[in-house]
Scaffold this active site. Structure first.
Site, short mmCIF file in Angstrom:
data_model
loop_
_atom_site.label_atom_id
_atom_site.label_comp_id
_atom_site.label_asym_id
_atom_site.label_seq_id
_atom_site.Cartn_x
_atom_site.Cartn_y
_atom_site.Cartn_z
N SER B 17 0.82 -1.20 0.00
CA SER B 17 0.00 0.00 0.00
C SER B 17 0.86 1.25 0.00
CB SER B 17 -0.90 0.01 1.24
OG SER B 17 -2.03 -0.80 1.03
N CYS B 18 0.22 2.35 -0.30
CA CYS B 18 0.82 3.68 -0.27
C CYS B 18 1.60 3.88 1.02
CB CYS B 18 -0.28 4.72 -0.39
SG CYS B 18 0.23 6.41 -0.10
N PRO B 19 2.81 4.39 1.02
CA PRO B 19 3.55 4.90 -0.13
C PRO B 19 4.58 3.93 -0.68
CG PRO B 19 4.64 5.64 1.86
CD PRO B 19 3.53 4.70 2.28
#
Lengths: 157, 80
Positions: B17-19
């Site tokens: 997932s981000c980042p």
């Protein structure tokens, strides 16, 4: 092209609130932005040695926190609820491939994010510089303002 | 398809997932030489917009984006 600059004031020391400054800082660094994070008050918890992955989140006073079932406020104050909420959030993060706070802090340091610990808070809470992760500078409000005045992005979290 | 793109390096960022997809892409692109091409595979739906923004900011070029069932494949040319 001159590099853009960003500063973030990290003032919170809970597991949930440690994410935004570190996510934005690491991403900005990856986008060639010069980043400085100024850690003040409870934000210093993130910088304490071997503490980044021990931060907690509490369901108490946090009505927006998603829980498997509705939990009355009084129940949230019982012993063990904080540990449960923390374990729940950590397992959600793991399941969704979200990096841990410790990992993000390491990545921030590795990518050259400048970390400044608030001198006043350290004196107030009796923290020693040796208790913080290596590479941290200590400074005051003027140190942050000096950098912020030349930055395009300044955030208080 | 992408048979015309010669890939120099592949990065598997699926499940992250981000980042993290962006951070890993940045590292991988740094390790390349100019004009080499990185293929990045992700499952994070946000990575579609994020990758475009990242490339624009860093002066790299997204040559092509392929969307599969829940996956995104980016071909990024190191241009900076």
């Amino acid at each position: 092209m001159t590099k853009k600059k960003m500063t973030i004031i990290a003032s919170k020391g809970t597991l949930d609130m440690a994410y935004p400054p570190l996510i934005l800082a690491t991403t900005a660094a990856a986008m060639d932005v010069d980043v400085t994070i100024f850690f003040t008050f409870y934000g210093l918890e993130i910088l304490k040695k071997n503490n980044a992955d021990k931060l907690k989140v509490s369901p108490l006073g946090n009505p927006a926190m998603p829980m498997p079932m509705p939990i009355p406020t009084l129940v949230s104050s019982l012993p063990g609820m904080e540990a449960m909420a923390t374990a729940m959030m950590k397992s959600m993060c793991k399941k969704h491939g979200v990096a841990s706070i410790g990992t993000l802090l390491d990545l921030a340091i590795e990518s050259g994010v400048k970390l400044i610990a608030c001198q006043m808070t350290m004196d107030l809470f009796g923290y020693k510089k040796e208790a913080l992760v290596d590479g941290v500078e200590v400074g005051g409000a003027a140190a942050w303002l000096d950098i912020a005045a030349d930055s395009q992005i300044n955030l208080f979290i | 398809m992408s048979a015309d793109i010669k890939v120099d390096q592949v990065l598997d960022a699926k499940g992250l997932s981000c980042p993290l997809p962006i951070l890993k892409t940045k590292k991988a692109v740094e390790a390349l030489t100019k004009d080499q091409i990185l293929k990045v595979e992700t499952t994070d739906p946000g990575s579609k917009n994020d990758m475009a923004s990242w490339a624009k900011r860093t002066g790299n070029e997204v040559l092509k984006v392929e969307e599969g069932s829940g996956t995104f494949t980016f071909y990024i040319k190191k241009s900076a």
